[in-house]
Design a protein around this motif. Structure first.
Motif, PDB file in Angstrom:
ATOM      1  N   PRO A 197     -19.539  36.100  29.753  1.00 50.39           N
ATOM      2  CA  PRO A 197     -20.299  37.199  28.995  1.00 50.39           C
ATOM      3  C   PRO A 197     -20.798  36.146  27.561  1.00 50.39           C
ATOM      4  N   ASP A 198     -20.258  35.211  27.347  1.00 47.58           N
ATOM      5  CA  ASP A 198     -20.884  34.494  26.102  1.00 47.58           C
ATOM      6  C   ASP A 198     -21.935  33.604  26.521  1.00 47.58           C
ATOM      7  N   LEU A 199     -22.384  33.742  27.859  1.00 50.96           N
ATOM      8  CA  LEU A 199     -23.492  32.631  28.087  1.00 50.96           C
ATOM      9  C   LEU A 199     -24.712  32.681  27.303  1.00 50.96           C
ATOM     10  N   PRO A 200     -25.134  33.699  27.066  1.00 49.29           N
ATOM     11  CA  PRO A 200     -26.441  33.920  26.093  1.00 49.29           C
ATOM     12  C   PRO A 200     -26.303  33.024  24.714  1.00 49.29           C
ATOM     13  N   ALA A 201     -25.066  33.334  24.139  1.00 53.35           N
ATOM     14  CA  ALA A 201     -25.002  32.963  22.740  1.00 53.35           C
ATOM     15  C   ALA A 201     -24.718  31.420  22.984  1.00 53.35           C
ATOM     16  N   ARG A 202     -24.038  30.811  23.944  1.00 58.58           N
ATOM     17  CA  ARG A 202     -23.690  29.406  24.424  1.00 58.58           C
ATOM     18  C   ARG A 202     -25.162  28.777  24.508  1.00 58.58           C
ATOM     19  N   CYS A 203     -26.167  29.270  25.040  1.00 62.80           N
ATOM     20  CA  CYS A 203     -27.560  28.964  25.219  1.00 62.80           C
ATOM     21  C   CYS A 203     -28.221  28.714  23.910  1.00 62.80           C
ATOM     22  N   ILE A 204     -28.118  29.878  23.282  1.00 59.71           N
ATOM     23  CA  ILE A 204     -28.624  29.815  21.916  1.00 59.71           C
ATOM     24  C   ILE A 204     -28.027  28.637  21.202  1.00 59.71           C
ATOM     25  N   ASN A 205     -26.799  28.599  20.995  1.00 60.87           N
ATOM     26  CA  ASN A 205     -25.999  27.476  20.268  1.00 60.87           C
ATOM     27  C   ASN A 205     -26.733  26.069  20.736  1.00 60.87           C
ATOM     28  N   ARG A 206     -26.897  25.913  21.770  1.00 63.79           N
ATOM     29  CA  ARG A 206     -27.459  24.532  22.531  1.00 63.79           C
ATOM     30  C   ARG A 206     -29.060  24.101  21.963  1.00 63.79           C
ATOM     31  N   ILE A 207     -29.623  25.072  21.740  1.00 61.47           N
ATOM     32  CA  ILE A 207     -31.097  24.928  21.296  1.00 61.47           C
ATOM     33  C   ILE A 207     -31.535  23.546  20.751  1.00 61.47           C
ATOM     34  N   PRO A 208     -30.570  23.361  19.571  1.00 63.38           N
ATOM     35  CA  PRO A 208     -30.936  22.109  18.865  1.00 63.38           C
ATOM     36  C   PRO A 208     -30.918  20.847  19.927  1.00 63.38           C
ATOM     37  N   ASP A 209     -30.118  20.821  20.739  1.00 72.23           N
ATOM     38  CA  ASP A 209     -29.776  19.573  21.841  1.00 72.23           C
ATOM     39  C   ASP A 209     -31.050  19.533  22.736  1.00 72.23           C
ATOM     40  N   TYR A 210     -31.736  20.336  22.750  1.00 76.93           N
ATOM     41  CA  TYR A 210     -32.880  20.294  23.943  1.00 76.93           C
ATOM     42  C   TYR A 210     -34.184  20.277  23.299  1.00 76.93           C
ATOM     43  N   PHE A 211     -34.310  21.248  22.031  1.00 75.98           N
ATOM     44  CA  PHE A 211     -35.613  21.129  21.498  1.00 75.98           C
ATOM     45  C   PHE A 211     -35.783  20.695  20.210  1.00 75.98           C
TER      46      PHE A 211
END
Length: 82
Positions: A46-60
């Protein structure tokens, strides 16, 4: 249930990027998909969306907007407390 979390995560990432001023080109969307795919490979909890948001600086690289100075300049003061 994982497909709903995946969709939710991708929507949140794209919305976050759009709100942050990133132009959502085809390349940006592909990077967002890779981000979600990588996070999904680590688990569809259930924490998938939050993990994705936290990884944004790694990709963008997000646009940097300087904070404007206060006008008129702020002055420190007190109201008489001892």
């Amino acid at each position: 249930m994982p497909e709903i979390l995946c969709r939710q995560a991708l929507e949140r990432v794209l919305t976050y990027l759009d709100d942050d001023g990133v132009v959502l080109t085809a390349d940006a969307c592909r990077r967002a998909l890779r981000l979600v795919e990588t996070s999904l490979a680590q688990g569809a909890g259930p924490d998938l969306p939050a993990r994705c948001i936290n990884r944004i600086p790694d990709y963008f690289e997000r646009p940097h907007e300087p904070i404007p100075s206060a006008n008129p300049p702020l002055k420190r003061g007190h109201i008489g407390y001892d």
